[in-house]
Design a protein around this motif. Structure first.
Motif, short mmCIF file in Angstrom:
data_model
loop_
_atom_site.label_atom_id
_atom_site.label_comp_id
_atom_site.label_asym_id
_atom_site.label_seq_id
_atom_site.Cartn_x
_atom_site.Cartn_y
_atom_site.Cartn_z
N GLN A 1 6.34 -15.24 42.38
CA GLN A 1 6.20 -14.72 41.02
C GLN A 1 7.46 -14.01 40.57
O GLN A 1 7.90 -14.16 39.42
CB GLN A 1 5.00 -13.79 40.94
CG GLN A 1 3.66 -14.49 41.08
CD GLN A 1 2.52 -13.51 41.28
OE1 GLN A 1 2.71 -12.38 41.74
NE2 GLN A 1 1.31 -13.94 40.95
N ALA A 2 8.05 -13.22 41.46
CA ALA A 2 9.28 -12.50 41.11
C ALA A 2 10.39 -13.48 40.75
O ALA A 2 11.08 -13.32 39.73
CB ALA A 2 9.71 -11.61 42.28
N TYR A 3 10.55 -14.51 41.55
CA TYR A 3 11.60 -15.52 41.32
C TYR A 3 11.35 -16.28 40.02
O TYR A 3 12.27 -16.50 39.22
CB TYR A 3 11.63 -16.47 42.51
CG TYR A 3 12.69 -17.54 42.43
CD1 TYR A 3 14.01 -17.27 42.76
CD2 TYR A 3 12.35 -18.84 42.04
CE1 TYR A 3 14.98 -18.27 42.69
CE2 TYR A 3 13.32 -19.83 41.98
CZ TYR A 3 14.62 -19.55 42.29
OH TYR A 3 15.57 -20.53 42.23
N ALA A 4 10.09 -16.66 39.78
CA ALA A 4 9.76 -17.45 38.59
C ALA A 4 9.85 -16.62 37.31
O ALA A 4 9.88 -17.19 36.21
CB ALA A 4 8.35 -18.03 38.72
N SER A 5 9.90 -15.30 37.43
CA SER A 5 9.95 -14.43 36.25
C SER A 5 11.37 -14.11 35.80
O SER A 5 11.56 -13.38 34.82
CB SER A 5 9.23 -13.11 36.55
OG SER A 5 7.86 -13.32 36.84
#
Length: 367
Positions: free
Chosen positions: A268-272
């Protein structure tokens, strides 16, 4: 001495009597005054990370030096110290280049829960007892390497000094050392436990733009707001990445810190991330977990995925810096310590942690 001993996953911790040897040449014996309860201890307790037993858990600690080895030069009996779980050698390539958190000596012994000579100073009825990460702070005393005990101001609340030994340094350091937040940048913090709140505090020092906190517990999100989050996201109520995009006008964040210790949180962190953004893995996942990311997005949008061990900190320097910021009112560390328990209440505390029912940082107090 009395200590809380772990004998294996699925078994309650036991408050019992142990024998403790005198410190050897470059070691000190510390009377523990406070010990933080960390999710890393829970990982071992739950069997998510392996460790030899019997074992005294606890790696956040503070106390008073009561004995020193004959080769110790930087500490004296009576000194107040915060304990570091990466007691560095000061000689390897990482130490001399200013990255003691990656010290190869610490990897070789602290991660095996022994002292630098490969042995332990604790025993029970003649059987060796290990000290978690060369600390073992769930006890009345601990023998640690000199570099694992950092002298601090004697007036600091022991509970605050203890949590600086792990959670605070890990979180604040991630946002100040590993990937320093710049003024006006949009920031995402996934996980609002003790480490995540510390990331929020560290990021807040840099005057960010939006500072977004994500968690699954409403009370933790409320606490995140008190620590400086401008926005919060309940991960049980929506798609986290979509919610982050909405809050940032579709762009995403400049830097995202994963502090919950979950593989999905890393994804989620990377995709955000916005183009050119950086995702920092601060929390540590259970053994065997893996993540999936899109390498085309990494190259095409120049994204960075990096790790942060112990906030990329130099404990001998950063403990004092962090405590100085606290004393100046810039880091509300007293609000981070939300509960104080007795050693005999540790099983109850870990069960609460497993349910997600602990807010901030819980601390064990010793007489």
């Amino acid at each position: 001495m009395k200590a809380v001993v772990f004998d294996g996953p699925g078994r309650d911790l036991v408050l019992t009597e142990l024998e403790i040897d005198e410190p050897r040449a470059t070691e000190v014996r510390v009377r523990i005054t406070a010990a933080g309860i960390c999710h890393s201890d829970y990982r071992v307790l739950a069997g998510e990370w392996g460790a030899a037993t019997p074992l005294v858990l606890g790696h956040e600690g503070a106390g008073i030096v009561e004995a020193v080895g004959d080769a110790v030069q930087g500490l004296e009996v009576g000194d107040t110290v915060a304990l570091s779980w990466t007691p560095n050698c000061g000689r390897c390539r990482y130490c001399v280049s200013g990255r003691p958190q990656l010290c190869q000596s610490a990897v070789a012994h602290a991660y095996r829960n022994v002292l630098p000579d490969g042995t332990t100073r604790l025993s029970r009825a003649g059987e060796p007892v290990y000290s978690y990460l060369s600390v073992g702070s769930f006890a009345e005393y601990a023998v640690v390497p000199e570099s694992g005990a950092v002298k601090i101001d004697a007036g600091i609340d022991p509970a605050i000094a203890a949590v600086v030994g792990c959670a605070v340094t890990t979180g604040v350091g991630a946002a100040v050392n590993t990937r320093p937040v710049s003024v006006g940048e949009n920031v995402l913090v996934i996980g609002a436990g003790g480490v995540g709140l510390s990331v929020i505090m560290g990021a807040g020092l840099q005057s960010p733009g939006r500072l977004i906190a994500v968690d699954v517990v409403e009370s933790k999100l409320q606490l995140a707001k008190e620590f400086g989050a401008t926005d919060t996201i309940d991960a049980t109520a929506c798609d986290v990445v979509e919610a982050v995009r909405e809050l940032t006008g579709g762009r995403g964040v400049d830097v995202a810190f994963e502090a919950s210790g979950r593989a999905v949180g890393v994804e989620q962190a990377y995709a955000s991330l916005a183009a050119g953004g950086t995702a920092v893995v601060v929390g540590q996942v259970a053994t065997g977990e893996r993540i999936s990311i899109d390498p085309m997005a990494m190259s095409g949008r120049e994204l960075t995925l990096t790790g942060s061990n112990y906030g990329s900190a130099r404990p001998s320097v950063d403990f004092a810096r962090i405590l100085g910021l606290y004393q100046r009112g810039l880091l509300p560390l007293d609000r981070l310590v939300t509960d104080r328990v007795r050693p005999e209440q540790l099983n109850e505390a870990f069960r609460a942690m497993g349910r997600g029912a602990t807010e901030g940082r819980w601390v064990v107090r010793f007489p």
